[in-house]
Structure formats: structure tokens, C-alpha cells
Design a protein around this motif. Structure first.
Motif, PDB file in Angstrom:
ATOM      1  N   GLU A   1       0.820  -1.211   0.000  1.00  0.00           N
ATOM      2  CA  GLU A   1       0.000   0.000   0.000  1.00  0.00           C
ATOM      3  C   GLU A   1       0.854   1.261   0.000  1.00  0.00           C
ATOM      4  N   GLY A   2       2.145   1.110   0.183  1.00  0.00           N
ATOM      5  CA  GLY A   2       3.033   2.269   0.162  1.00  0.00           C
ATOM      6  C   GLY A   2       2.871   3.191   1.356  1.00  0.00           C
ATOM      7  N   LYS A   3       2.491   2.632   2.482  1.00  0.00           N
ATOM      8  CA  LYS A   3       2.304   3.466   3.673  1.00  0.00           C
ATOM      9  C   LYS A   3       3.646   3.673   4.389  1.00  0.00           C
ATOM     10  N   PRO A   4       4.063   4.915   4.609  1.00  0.00           N
ATOM     11  CA  PRO A   4       5.293   5.157   5.361  1.00  0.00           C
ATOM     12  C   PRO A   4       5.171   4.626   6.784  1.00  0.00           C
ATOM     13  N   VAL A   5       6.299   4.213   7.336  1.00  0.00           N
ATOM     14  CA  VAL A   5       6.364   3.697   8.705  1.00  0.00           C
ATOM     15  C   VAL A   5       7.325   4.562   9.503  1.00  0.00           C
ATOM     16  N   ILE A   6       6.938   4.888  10.730  1.00  0.00           N
ATOM     17  CA  ILE A   6       7.770   5.705  11.609  1.00  0.00           C
ATOM     18  C   ILE A   6       8.280   4.834  12.749  1.00  0.00           C
ATOM     19  N   SER A   7       9.608   4.658  12.825  1.00  0.00           N
ATOM     20  CA  SER A   7      10.221   3.956  13.948  1.00  0.00           C
ATOM     21  C   SER A   7      10.367   4.934  15.104  1.00  0.00           C
ATOM     22  N   LEU A   8       9.780   4.603  16.234  1.00  0.00           N
ATOM     23  CA  LEU A   8       9.808   5.475  17.412  1.00  0.00           C
ATOM     24  C   LEU A   8      10.942   5.038  18.324  1.00  0.00           C
ATOM     25  N   PHE A   9      11.914   5.913  18.519  1.00  0.00           N
ATOM     26  CA  PHE A   9      13.077   5.573  19.327  1.00  0.00           C
ATOM     27  C   PHE A   9      12.961   6.172  20.726  1.00  0.00           C
TER      28      PHE A   9
ATOM     29  N   CYS B   1       1.282   5.625  -0.615  1.00  0.00           N
ATOM     30  CA  CYS B   1       1.550   5.954  -2.020  1.00  0.00           C
ATOM     31  C   CYS B   1       2.186   4.717  -2.631  1.00  0.00           C
ATOM     32  N   ASP B   2       1.367   3.904  -3.330  1.00  0.00           N
ATOM     33  CA  ASP B   2       1.845   2.624  -3.848  1.00  0.00           C
ATOM     34  C   ASP B   2       2.686   2.816  -5.111  1.00  0.00           C
ATOM     35  N   ARG B   3       3.005   1.718  -5.790  1.00  0.00           N
ATOM     36  CA  ARG B   3       3.911   1.789  -6.944  1.00  0.00           C
ATOM     37  C   ARG B   3       3.357   2.679  -8.053  1.00  0.00           C
ATOM     38  N   ASN B   4       2.064   2.644  -8.287  1.00  0.00           N
ATOM     39  CA  ASN B   4       1.474   3.493  -9.323  1.00  0.00           C
ATOM     40  C   ASN B   4       1.596   4.967  -8.941  1.00  0.00           C
ATOM     41  N   CYS B   5       1.292   5.260  -7.701  1.00  0.00           N
ATOM     42  CA  CYS B   5       1.419   6.625  -7.196  1.00  0.00           C
ATOM     43  C   CYS B   5       2.874   7.072  -7.242  1.00  0.00           C
ATOM     44  N   HIS B   6       3.794   6.162  -6.896  1.00  0.00           N
ATOM     45  CA  HIS B   6       5.216   6.501  -6.781  1.00  0.00           C
ATOM     46  C   HIS B   6       5.842   6.847  -8.137  1.00  0.00           C
TER      47      HIS B   6
ATOM     48  N   GLU C   1       4.734   8.998 -10.021  1.00  0.00           N
ATOM     49  CA  GLU C   1       4.577  10.438 -10.166  1.00  0.00           C
ATOM     50  C   GLU C   1       5.033  11.217  -8.941  1.00  0.00           C
ATOM     51  N   TRP C   2       4.999  10.597  -7.769  1.00  0.00           N
ATOM     52  CA  TRP C   2       5.287  11.327  -6.535  1.00  0.00           C
ATOM     53  C   TRP C   2       6.468  10.705  -5.805  1.00  0.00           C
ATOM     54  N   GLN C   3       7.371  11.552  -5.322  1.00  0.00           N
ATOM     55  CA  GLN C   3       8.508  11.093  -4.539  1.00  0.00           C
ATOM     56  C   GLN C   3       8.525  11.805  -3.190  1.00  0.00           C
ATOM     57  N   PRO C   4       8.719  11.045  -2.097  1.00  0.00           N
ATOM     58  CA  PRO C   4       8.863  11.703  -0.791  1.00  0.00           C
ATOM     59  C   PRO C   4      10.231  12.369  -0.715  1.00  0.00           C
ATOM     60  N   ILE C   5      10.285  13.607  -0.240  1.00  0.00           N
ATOM     61  CA  ILE C   5      11.551  14.340  -0.291  1.00  0.00           C
ATOM     62  C   ILE C   5      12.039  14.834   1.065  1.00  0.00           C
ATOM     63  N   ALA C   6      11.175  14.983   2.052  1.00  0.00           N
ATOM     64  CA  ALA C   6      11.629  15.552   3.321  1.00  0.00           C
ATOM     65  C   ALA C   6      10.531  15.436   4.365  1.00  0.00           C
ATOM     66  N   VAL C   7      10.928  15.600   5.628  1.00  0.00           N
ATOM     67  CA  VAL C   7       9.975  15.681   6.733  1.00  0.00           C
ATOM     68  C   VAL C   7      10.259  16.948   7.537  1.00  0.00           C
ATOM     69  N   GLY C   8       9.205  17.523   8.071  1.00  0.00           N
ATOM     70  CA  GLY C   8       9.317  18.740   8.870  1.00  0.00           C
ATOM     71  C   GLY C   8       7.953  19.385   9.027  1.00  0.00           C
ATOM     72  N   ASP C   9       7.868  20.346   9.912  1.00  0.00           N
ATOM     73  CA  ASP C   9       6.595  21.020  10.191  1.00  0.00           C
ATOM     74  C   ASP C   9       6.401  22.161   9.187  1.00  0.00           C
ATOM     75  N   VAL C  10       5.587  21.934   8.158  1.00  0.00           N
ATOM     76  CA  VAL C  10       5.426  22.950   7.111  1.00  0.00           C
ATOM     77  C   VAL C  10       4.226  23.867   7.349  1.00  0.00           C
TER      78      VAL C  10
ATOM     79  N   TRP D   1       6.114  15.781  -0.407  1.00  0.00           N
ATOM     80  CA  TRP D   1       6.222  15.029  -1.660  1.00  0.00           C
ATOM     81  C   TRP D   1       6.449  15.996  -2.820  1.00  0.00           C
ATOM     82  N   TRP D   2       7.084  15.470  -3.880  1.00  0.00           N
ATOM     83  CA  TRP D   2       7.330  16.262  -5.092  1.00  0.00           C
ATOM     84  C   TRP D   2       6.802  15.488  -6.287  1.00  0.00           C
ATOM     85  N   ASN D   3       5.991  16.142  -7.131  1.00  0.00           N
ATOM     86  CA  ASN D   3       5.441  15.512  -8.322  1.00  0.00           C
ATOM     87  C   ASN D   3       6.466  15.585  -9.449  1.00  0.00           C
ATOM     88  N   VAL D   4       6.971  14.409  -9.863  1.00  0.00           N
ATOM     89  CA  VAL D   4       8.037  14.356 -10.870  1.00  0.00           C
ATOM     90  C   VAL D   4       7.518  13.888 -12.227  1.00  0.00           C
TER      91      VAL D   4
END
Length: 309
Positions: free
Chosen positions: A146-154, A170-175, A177-186, A196-199
Motif C-alpha cells: 500500500e506504500g504506507k510510510p512507517v515511523i520507527s519510534l526511538f 503511495c503505492d507503486r502506481n502513485c510513486h 509520479e510522486w517522490q517523498p523528499i523531506a519531513v518537517g513542520d510545514v 512530496w514532489w510531483n516528478v
């Protein structure tokens, strides 16, 4: 020595805390010879001026359990020692072991509980304190399933206490067109988001955020007001991470031009609007960029994210 750079945690403004800008941009030398594995930091002061460079005492070698072939998750204060920690995942010798390094020496290592070997498509997108417990976590992504990101909690002691899965994927079909590029409070709500960035060729080049809460649920989306479409991509601009580059308390999006070597950032207002772009005073041109790679932004005060009340 001229060089290179990714972006984990900026300090977050809360009552009584003055925001501080990113203090360094970390580069890795992937070339051959005795300099292989050298780490060099461009020193920053909240303006476009690079004030100098610092060669890290720690070097990526077999002895330090760090290889130029490893995956670099980023730089953050991971273990409570108030120092620079570089988090790497081995991709060649051990099945996904995570190693923690300081500027001075190898600090130790811990194993990512969902580890996998070189065949694993999961990659680290960034380090942030996603669940606001005062400890840095790692967000991973793979388009498989399913392309679901996973967060490891340390827990701050080198072990992943648990994990949480982002509510959408974001599964293979979604991927395609879309690439994850960064994390942060936007969006300035105190919680870290996934950018994400649409490529897609001939696409709009949107930069799009999944707005997350402390439980990893997507509670909304946000498109940045500027785009990077074909003309931008064809001139070899690529996003390299989020960080508070000017010390105004909001995250900015950093880009590198892999031909000219320019490093610039979109100055964001914390609500998705790009106010202007700013260029750093140093560059890493095509010849430099063949050997030097940007791998991390140094946390402003070299400490954990500030917990919100």
C-alpha cells in the motif's frame, strides 16, 4: 577541499524559546583514495553566507561501522549527549543495522527492528520527533504494498520502542509520479509532516505536504505556492531537505543544482507560501558534485526537538 549535503531537526519555537537557524550543512566524500569517507560541514549563521567549513573528526570507514555505500538517514541529537549524531543504515554487510556516530568517534549502534538487507526498497526519508515524546524518530518509505510510510519510534537509548504506520500510502502506481523528499513542520502546528514532489513529465511539478498528527494520521494536505516542473527539473534542480535556514522559526525547503552546484532554499512562511528564494554563497559544481554528496543539516542547537506543552 571544496564540496557538499539532508535535513533533520530544526528547533521549534514555543513560548520562551527563540528559534535558531541551521548551523551546518554536512557533506560526504564518496570518491576514492585516502579522503574517502571524509565528512565536511559548511558552517551557516542564518544568512546566505557560508562562514567556513569544519572537517569532522569522525570519518566513514569500516572501523567506524560507516561506509560510503551506506544509507544516510540524517543528522540529529539522538541519544541525549547534546552532540552531533549521524545516523546510518548499513546496506552491504548487515541486515539493516542502524549505526549512530558522533563528530568525534563512533558512538554506538542499534538495530532497526524492521531491518532488511540490500534488496530492501525501504529508505529513510528523515529524522524528527514525530510523536512529541522528546526523542528523535525515523520515517521510512517503500512503494511496496500500500506504500504506507512507517515511523520507527526511538527511546533515546538506541532502541526502537515501537512503530506507527502513516494512515495513507503511495503505492507503486502513485510513486511513478510522486517522490517523498523531506519531513518537517510545514504548517506551523508543531507536528512534523511529509513532503512530496510531483516528478511526472509534463506535470505541474507540485510540492505537496501530508499534514500529520502525533499518531501518524494524515489530517490534511497542503500545496506549496511555488512549483518545480519540467523547466526546473531539466536545469537539474533537486530538493534535498527541510530546515529552518534563516532562524525565523519556520521550515524552508533546500534545493541543489547538480550542474551549477548552487545550493538555494525556498523561504517559507509556515503556511505553504514561498516568500522568496535565497542562494548560499558557496557552491559545489559538477566536478565537485561527482564526489561530494549532501547528507544532512546540523540541528540548530544540537539537541532534541522541544516538547510542546
Amino acid at each position: 577541499m571544496t564540496m557538499a549535503f539532508i535535513i533533520p531537526d530544526a528547533a521549534y519555537a514555543s513560548p520562551g524559546v527563540f528559534p535558531a537557524p541551521a548551523t551546518g550543512l554536512l557533506w560526504l566524500y564518496r570518491g576514492t583514495g585516502s579522503d574517502q569517507g571524509t565528512l565536511v560541514q559548511w558552517n551557516l549563521n542564518g544568512t546566505e553566507t557560508v562562514t567556513g567549513q569544519t572537517i569532522w573528526a569522525m570519518k566513514c570507514t569500516y572501523e567506524t561501522r560507516c561506509s560510503v555505500f551506506d544509507e544516510f538517514a540524517g543528522v540529529a541529537e539522538m541519544d541525549g549527549n547534546a552532540g552531533h549524531d549521524l545516523l546510518t543504515r548499513q546496506t552491504m554487510y548487515s541486515a539493516g543495522d542502524l549505526y549512530l556516530h558522533t563528530n568525534a568517534k563512533q558512538q554506538g549502534w542499534f538495530h532497526w527492528t524492521a531491518g532488511c538487507g540490500p534488496e530492501c526498497q525501504t529508505r529513510a526519508i528523515g529524522i524528527r520527533d514525530f510523536n512529541k515524546d522528546g526523542h528523535q524518530d525515523v520515517l521510512w518509505y517503500s512503494p511496496a504494498g500500500e506504500g504506507k510510510p512507517v515511523i520507527s519510534l526511538f527511546n533515546g537509548s538506541g532502541w526502537s520502542s515501537s512503530s506507527m504506520t502513516v494512515s495513507v500510502g503511495c503505492d507503486r502506481n502513485c510513486h511513478q509520479e510522486w517522490q517523498p523528499i523531506a519531513v518537517g513542520d510545514v504548517n506551523s502546528d508543531g507536528f512534523h509532516d511529509l513532503l512530496w514532489w510531483n516528478v511526472k513529465r509534463y506535470g505541474p511539478g507540485l510540492v505537496h505536504a501530508w499534514l500529520l498528527n502525533a499518531s501518524g494520521q494524515r489530517i490534511g494536505t497542503l500545496d506549496l505556492s511555488w512549483q518545480c516542473a519540467d523547466d526546473c527539473r531539466d536545469s537539474l534542480w533537486n530538493p534535498i531537505g527541510l530546515g529552518d535556514m534563516n532562524g525565523d522559526g519556520t521550515q524552508d525547503l533546500l534545493w541543489k543544482n547538480f550542474h551549477s552546484g548552487s545550493v538555494a532554499y525556498w523561504e517559507l512562511d509556515g503556511h505553504g507560501n514561498v516568500m522568496r528564494d535565497r542562494y548560499l554563497s558557496w557552491t559545489c559544481d559538477y566536478h565537485c558534485g561527482q564526489y561530494w554528496e549532501p547528507i544532512g543539516i546540523v540541528d540548530p542547537e544540537h539537541r532534541r526537538s522541544i516538547k510542546w506543552p
